[in-house]
Design a protein around this motif. Structure first.
Motif, PDB file in Angstrom:
ATOM      1  N   SER A  61      38.134  89.589  20.190  1.00 21.60           N
ATOM      2  CA  SER A  61      38.402  87.890  21.155  1.00 21.60           C
ATOM      3  C   SER A  61      37.227  87.729  19.537  1.00 21.60           C
ATOM      4  CB  SER A  61      37.465  88.246  21.990  1.00 21.60           C
ATOM      5  OG  SER A  61      38.856  88.293  23.287  1.00 21.60           O
ATOM      6  N   ASP A  62      35.774  87.885  19.526  1.00 17.22           N
ATOM      7  CA  ASP A  62      34.749  87.871  18.953  1.00 17.22           C
ATOM      8  C   ASP A  62      34.687  87.207  17.497  1.00 17.22           C
ATOM      9  OD1 ASP A  62      31.857  87.133  18.414  1.00 17.22           O
ATOM     10  OD2 ASP A  62      32.400  88.747  17.720  1.00 17.22           O
ATOM     11  N   ASP A  63      36.157  87.965  17.819  1.00 18.76           N
ATOM     12  CA  ASP A  63      36.651  88.021  15.328  1.00 18.76           C
ATOM     13  C   ASP A  63      37.219  87.267  15.772  1.00 18.76           C
ATOM     14  OD1 ASP A  63      37.253  89.830  12.596  1.00 18.76           O
ATOM     15  OD2 ASP A  63      38.966  89.258  13.444  1.00 18.76           O
ATOM     16  N   GLN A  64      38.775  86.544  16.961  1.00 21.27           N
ATOM     17  CA  GLN A  64      39.237  86.124  16.462  1.00 21.27           C
ATOM     18  C   GLN A  64      38.739  84.103  16.620  1.00 21.27           C
ATOM     19  OE1 GLN A  64      42.533  86.455  15.819  1.00 21.27           O
ATOM     20  NE2 GLN A  64      41.418  88.322  15.135  1.00 21.27           N
ATOM     21  N   LEU A  65      37.930  84.050  17.899  1.00 19.75           N
ATOM     22  CA  LEU A  65      36.549  83.348  17.546  1.00 19.75           C
ATOM     23  C   LEU A  65      35.720  82.464  16.561  1.00 19.75           C
ATOM     24  CD1 LEU A  65      34.921  83.095  21.306  1.00 19.75           C
ATOM     25  CD2 LEU A  65      36.948  81.911  20.312  1.00 19.75           C
ATOM     26  N   GLY A  66      35.236  83.867  15.781  1.00 18.07           N
ATOM     27  CA  GLY A  66      34.278  83.829  14.669  1.00 18.07           C
ATOM     28  C   GLY A  66      35.624  83.113  13.042  1.00 18.07           C
ATOM     29  N   ARG A  67      36.984  83.056  13.214  1.00 15.46           N
ATOM     30  CA  ARG A  67      37.590  83.503  12.060  1.00 15.46           C
ATOM     31  C   ARG A  67      37.674  81.335  12.476  1.00 15.46           C
ATOM     32  NH1 ARG A  67      42.849  85.516  13.090  1.00 15.46           N
ATOM     33  NH2 ARG A  67      43.772  84.228  11.205  1.00 15.46           N
ATOM     34  N   VAL A  68      38.107  80.930  13.188  1.00 12.37           N
ATOM     35  CA  VAL A  68      37.911  79.551  13.689  1.00 12.37           C
ATOM     36  C   VAL A  68      36.490  78.575  13.900  1.00 12.37           C
ATOM     37  CG1 VAL A  68      38.178  77.348  15.407  1.00 12.37           C
ATOM     38  CG2 VAL A  68      39.558  79.257  16.074  1.00 12.37           C
ATOM     39  N   LEU A  69      35.837  79.183  13.844  1.00  8.70           N
ATOM     40  CA  LEU A  69      33.844  78.925  13.347  1.00  8.70           C
ATOM     41  C   LEU A  69      34.240  78.884  11.718  1.00  8.70           C
ATOM     42  CD1 LEU A  69      32.065  80.518  16.131  1.00  8.70           C
ATOM     43  CD2 LEU A  69      33.179  78.418  16.312  1.00  8.70           C
ATOM     44  N   ASP A  70      34.813  80.062  10.987  1.00  4.33           N
ATOM     45  CA  ASP A  70      34.587  80.083   9.840  1.00  4.33           C
ATOM     46  C   ASP A  70      35.392  78.911   9.182  1.00  4.33           C
ATOM     47  OD1 ASP A  70      33.542  81.953  10.258  1.00  4.33           O
ATOM     48  OD2 ASP A  70      34.551  83.649   9.860  1.00  4.33           O
ATOM     49  N   PHE A  71      35.788  78.731  10.172  1.00  2.00           N
ATOM     50  CA  PHE A  71      37.958  77.903   8.777  1.00  2.00           C
ATOM     51  C   PHE A  71      36.406  75.924   8.892  1.00  2.00           C
ATOM     52  CE2 PHE A  71      40.020  73.834   9.953  1.00  2.00           C
ATOM     53  CZ  PHE A  71      41.136  74.206   9.242  1.00  2.00           C
ATOM     54  N   LEU A  72      36.158  75.993   9.960  1.00  2.00           N
ATOM     55  CA  LEU A  72      35.725  74.414  10.634  1.00  2.00           C
ATOM     56  C   LEU A  72      33.809  74.523  10.116  1.00  2.00           C
ATOM     57  CD1 LEU A  72      35.591  74.712  14.502  1.00  2.00           C
ATOM     58  CD2 LEU A  72      37.088  73.075  13.237  1.00  2.00           C
ATOM     59  N   GLU A  73      33.510  75.579  10.171  1.00  2.00           N
ATOM     60  CA  GLU A  73      32.526  75.164   8.498  1.00  2.00           C
ATOM     61  C   GLU A  73      33.097  75.116   7.137  1.00  2.00           C
ATOM     62  OE1 GLU A  73      28.192  77.973   7.846  1.00  2.00           O
ATOM     63  OE2 GLU A  73      30.183  79.271   8.529  1.00  2.00           O
ATOM     64  N   SER A  74      34.107  75.607   6.793  1.00  6.91           N
ATOM     65  CA  SER A  74      34.640  76.043   5.000  1.00  6.91           C
ATOM     66  C   SER A  74      35.111  74.287   5.664  1.00  6.91           C
ATOM     67  CB  SER A  74      35.863  76.971   5.177  1.00  6.91           C
ATOM     68  OG  SER A  74      36.688  76.944   6.402  1.00  6.91           O
ATOM     69  N   ALA A  75      35.996  73.937   6.490  1.00  3.45           N
ATOM     70  CA  ALA A  75      36.425  72.324   6.309  1.00  3.45           C
ATOM     71  C   ALA A  75      34.946  71.456   6.629  1.00  3.45           C
ATOM     72  CB  ALA A  75      36.745  72.123   6.813  1.00  3.45           C
ATOM     73  N   GLY A  76      33.470  71.546   6.595  1.00  2.00           N
ATOM     74  CA  GLY A  76      32.479  70.300   6.459  1.00  2.00           C
ATOM     75  C   GLY A  76      32.555  69.746   7.865  1.00  2.00           C
ATOM     76  N   GLU A  77      33.588  71.085   8.699  1.00  2.00           N
ATOM     77  CA  GLU A  77      33.659  69.766  10.369  1.00  2.00           C
ATOM     78  C   GLU A  77      32.522  70.523  11.746  1.00  2.00           C
ATOM     79  OE1 GLU A  77      34.291  66.961  10.387  1.00  2.00           O
ATOM     80  OE2 GLU A  77      35.411  66.763   8.977  1.00  2.00           O
ATOM     81  N   LEU A  78      32.023  71.722  11.308  1.00  2.00           N
ATOM     82  CA  LEU A  78      31.003  72.422  12.019  1.00  2.00           C
ATOM     83  C   LEU A  78      30.616  71.686  13.214  1.00  2.00           C
ATOM     84  CD1 LEU A  78      31.131  74.941  13.441  1.00  2.00           C
ATOM     85  CD2 LEU A  78      29.464  75.577  11.686  1.00  2.00           C
ATOM     86  N   ASP A  79      29.415  71.092  12.241  1.00  2.00           N
ATOM     87  CA  ASP A  79      28.679  70.382  12.577  1.00  2.00           C
ATOM     88  C   ASP A  79      29.113  69.223  13.788  1.00  2.00           C
ATOM     89  OD1 ASP A  79      26.377  72.164  11.784  1.00  2.00           O
ATOM     90  OD2 ASP A  79      25.649  70.585  10.392  1.00  2.00           O
ATOM     91  N   ASN A  80      30.046  68.826  14.014  1.00  4.49           N
ATOM     92  CA  ASN A  80      30.919  67.626  14.305  1.00  4.49           C
ATOM     93  C   ASN A  80      31.832  68.133  15.844  1.00  4.49           C
ATOM     94  OD1 ASN A  80      30.058  64.622  15.171  1.00  4.49           O
ATOM     95  ND2 ASN A  80      32.303  64.636  13.637  1.00  4.49           N
ATOM     96  N   THR A  81      31.567  68.654  15.464  1.00  6.17           N
ATOM     97  CA  THR A  81      33.005  69.804  16.458  1.00  6.17           C
ATOM     98  C   THR A  81      31.862  70.643  17.738  1.00  6.17           C
ATOM     99  OG1 THR A  81      34.827  70.763  15.101  1.00  6.17           O
ATOM    100  CG2 THR A  81      34.703  71.298  16.773  1.00  6.17           C
TER     101      THR A  81
END
Length: 281
Positions: free
Chosen positions: A33-53
């Protein structure tokens, strides 16, 4: 209920092997579960949207006790009132965590997994399995960084909190259907750090009859005397007969604790039922 946690030194080698495997399966689930959540966060970071999510992480509950003292390879046995001896689960040890099982670890692990709170969800008593962490992050919209809040929150708090953050006013009517009011609005939160929780009015009911009420800091909702104990909130279980008359009238003041006396002829069947639950678990 404390005797449903079996001491490690009283387990035989097969039971130890089974319990170790149950913990391994749970650890694997958490890691996945931790790994799959990490995939979502990694995608948001790569898209430049992590701070605004806005990210909220909360669980349904902590460790629970449905597995009983020996755990189970199929939790539906518990729901059907059937105990699962360790010998039976050992026959399915290689299936634990797979599609042919509906496994649940034993109460010893439940207690350990709920550290630092004792006990477990279902018969919590000491917040074990009930007091879970709620993690929230919105770097672009919230100044807080890593602070710990001690106030109690509930899953129903998430929606009204998000509405407040985003400035959304939910509609009273949607597609012609009147909407229920949002429960436990965020503005009911108590601001006093020495009294975490929500400032609200607690009302004591016996079935549909109001007995009394007082202002307290807690999770607001109906305070029900029910067949299986005391309940605050919507899950009011099986109410006590309206014919029950309490020995003392409710006169307000500070509620330290509530004890319901279920002794006597009127409650013989209920006591037998509770004993049966303990025997199963």
């Amino acid at each position: 209920m404390l005797d449903t946690v079996r001491p490690w030194d009283e387990l035989n080698s097969d039971e130890r092997r089974l319990f170790i495997r149950m913990a391994e399966v749970f650890a694997g689930y958490v890691s996945y579960s931790d790994d799959q959540l990490g995939r979502v966060l990694d995608f948001l970071e790569s898209a430049g949207e992590l701070d605004n999510t806005i990210i909220v992480a909360v669980s349904d509950n902590g460790a629970s006790g449905e597995g009983g003292p020996s755990g189970t390879f199929n939790e539906w046995r518990f729901f059907n009132g059937l105990p699962t001896p360790a010998e039976l689960s050992l026959e399915h040890i290689d299936e634990l965590g797979g599609p042919t099982s509906y496994n649940h670890y034993n109460t010893g692990w439940a207690w350990a997994f709920d550290t630092p709170f004792p006990y477990w969800k279902r018969w919590a008593g000491y917040e074990g399995g009930v007091a879970d962490m709620c993690l929230g992050a919105w770097p672009a919209g919230i100044d807080a960084r890593g602070e710990v809040r001690q106030q109690y929150v509930h899953a129903v708090d998430v929606v009204p909190t998000l509405y407040d953050l985003l400035g959304v006013e939910p509609p009273e009517v949607l597609k012609g259907y009147p909407q229920n009011p949002i429960e436990f609005a965020a503005n009911s939160r108590n601001a006093d750090p020495a009294m975490p929780g929500a400032a609200a009015t607690l009302t004591l009911y016996m079935d549909d009859q109001e007995i009394g009420s007082d202002d307290i800091v807690t999770q607001p909702g109906y305070f029900c005397v029910v067949g299986d104990g005391i309940c605050v909130g919507r899950d009011d279980a099986s109410p006590v007969t309206p014919g029950y008359e309490g020995p003392f009238p409710f006169a307000g003041g500070t509620i330290d604790k509530v004890v319901v006396d279920v002794s006597g002829e009127r409650y013989v069947d209920n006591e037998a039922q509770v004993r049966g639950w303990f025997m199963i678990d």
